[in-house]
Design an enzyme around this catalytic site. Sequence first.
Site, short mmCIF file in Angstrom:
data_model
loop_
_atom_site.label_atom_id
_atom_site.label_comp_id
_atom_site.label_asym_id
_atom_site.label_seq_id
_atom_site.Cartn_x
_atom_site.Cartn_y
_atom_site.Cartn_z
N PRO A 89 -2.36 -0.86 -5.86
CA PRO A 89 -2.65 -0.65 -4.44
C PRO A 89 -2.41 0.80 -4.02
O PRO A 89 -2.83 1.21 -2.94
CB PRO A 89 -1.68 -1.61 -3.73
CG PRO A 89 -0.61 -1.89 -4.72
CD PRO A 89 -1.21 -1.74 -6.08
N ASP A 169 -29.53 -1.29 -3.03
CA ASP A 169 -28.27 -1.87 -2.58
C ASP A 169 -27.50 -0.93 -1.66
O ASP A 169 -27.67 0.29 -1.73
CB ASP A 169 -27.36 -2.17 -3.78
CG ASP A 169 -27.65 -3.52 -4.40
OD1 ASP A 169 -28.21 -4.37 -3.70
OD2 ASP A 169 -27.32 -3.69 -5.59
N1 SAH Z 1 5.05 -3.17 -5.72
C1 SAH Z 1 3.71 -2.70 -5.84
C2 SAH Z 1 2.69 -3.84 -5.82
C3 SAH Z 1 2.72 -4.67 -7.06
S1 SAH Z 1 1.53 -5.93 -7.03
C4 SAH Z 1 3.40 -1.80 -4.67
O1 SAH Z 1 3.78 -2.15 -3.55
O2 SAH Z 1 2.75 -0.76 -4.82
C5 SAH Z 1 1.31 -6.28 -8.72
C6 SAH Z 1 0.08 -5.69 -9.39
O3 SAH Z 1 -1.09 -6.17 -8.75
C7 SAH Z 1 -0.04 -4.17 -9.34
O4 SAH Z 1 0.68 -3.58 -10.38
C8 SAH Z 1 -1.54 -3.96 -9.50
O5 SAH Z 1 -1.95 -3.96 -10.86
C9 SAH Z 1 -2.12 -5.21 -8.84
N2 SAH Z 1 -2.60 -4.92 -7.47
C10 SAH Z 1 -2.02 -5.30 -6.32
N3 SAH Z 1 -2.71 -4.90 -5.25
C11 SAH Z 1 -3.79 -4.24 -5.71
C12 SAH Z 1 -4.89 -3.57 -5.09
N4 SAH Z 1 -5.01 -3.50 -3.77
N5 SAH Z 1 -5.81 -3.00 -5.90
C13 SAH Z 1 -5.68 -3.05 -7.24
N6 SAH Z 1 -4.68 -3.67 -7.88
C14 SAH Z 1 -3.73 -4.26 -7.14
#
Ligand code: SAH
Length: 251
Positions: A89, A169
């Site tokens: 994220p 698209d």
């Molecule tokens: N503690 C972290 C979130 C971990 S969520 C933070 O707050 O930044 C667990 C995993 O889900 C992440 O390591 C990532 O690979 C995936 N993930 C969560 N949200 C995502 C998003 N918006 N886009 C891509 N991958 C995501």
Amino acid sequence: MRVEVLTLFPELVQQLTTVGIPRIASESGALTLVTRQLRDFSGNRWNRVDERPFGGGPGMVMQPEPLAQAVAAARQECGAKAPVLVMSPQGERFDQQWAERLAKEPAWIVVCGRYEGIDERFLASEVTAELSMGDFVLSGGEIAVMAMVDAVTRLLPGVLGDAESAVTDSFSAGHLDHPHYTRPVNWRGKPVPDVLLSGDHKAIAQWRLANALGQTWLKRPDLLAGLELKASHHMLLREYLSEYASQWLDK
Ligand code: SAH
């Protein structure tokens, strides 16, 4: 294109190739989706790849060594130049430009996080880019990767039945797609726009472009702000908006 996904849930990611365009692409050989179980690289007999965070706090963190080992194994197949991406994220927003960029790579590697995320030292040493699906938190990277591989696969040459459709698209020309209509001609008192039934291909193309630009102005003005409009497009948009304004005022 070869995509290697390093994950704790390979069976989830492989589901992608069971339906639709990704299935066709993997059957035709355009897409080779390889998944690697990160636990196979744990180096311990419990197949453990996560540990508690130093400094305390909730949840678990994915350890760097199994990830590095899995990337090394994937690299053997993908070559030294293959980008290594991590779903996060905190990453750069994945968009159509990223999809187009990845569609040109013969091979790429993606790491899916779980739990609280990934040890920072792995991110600092092995990773080409962190990519995000948007400003929300998923419980793992798998669904994000599936979305990404899907978006890239439909851009691969020969994958979409009608090569035109990827070109028209949304986002490929920097604006949204035009509206679509199908049978019946009259649905609950709402007719299909006449021009689409006219058989006049030039008029149809003009109508579609005007509506694509107009809808973009209405729904996503931020996209138009970044676009250099040709004079002819400018005129189409002006006509569309004046028509839209008069319809709105007449209501
Ligand atoms: N503690 C972290 C979130 C971990 S969520 C933070 O707050 O930044 C667990 C995993 O889900 C992440 O390591 C990532 O690979 C995936 N993930 C969560 N949200 C995502 C998003 N918006 N886009 C891509 N991958 C995501």
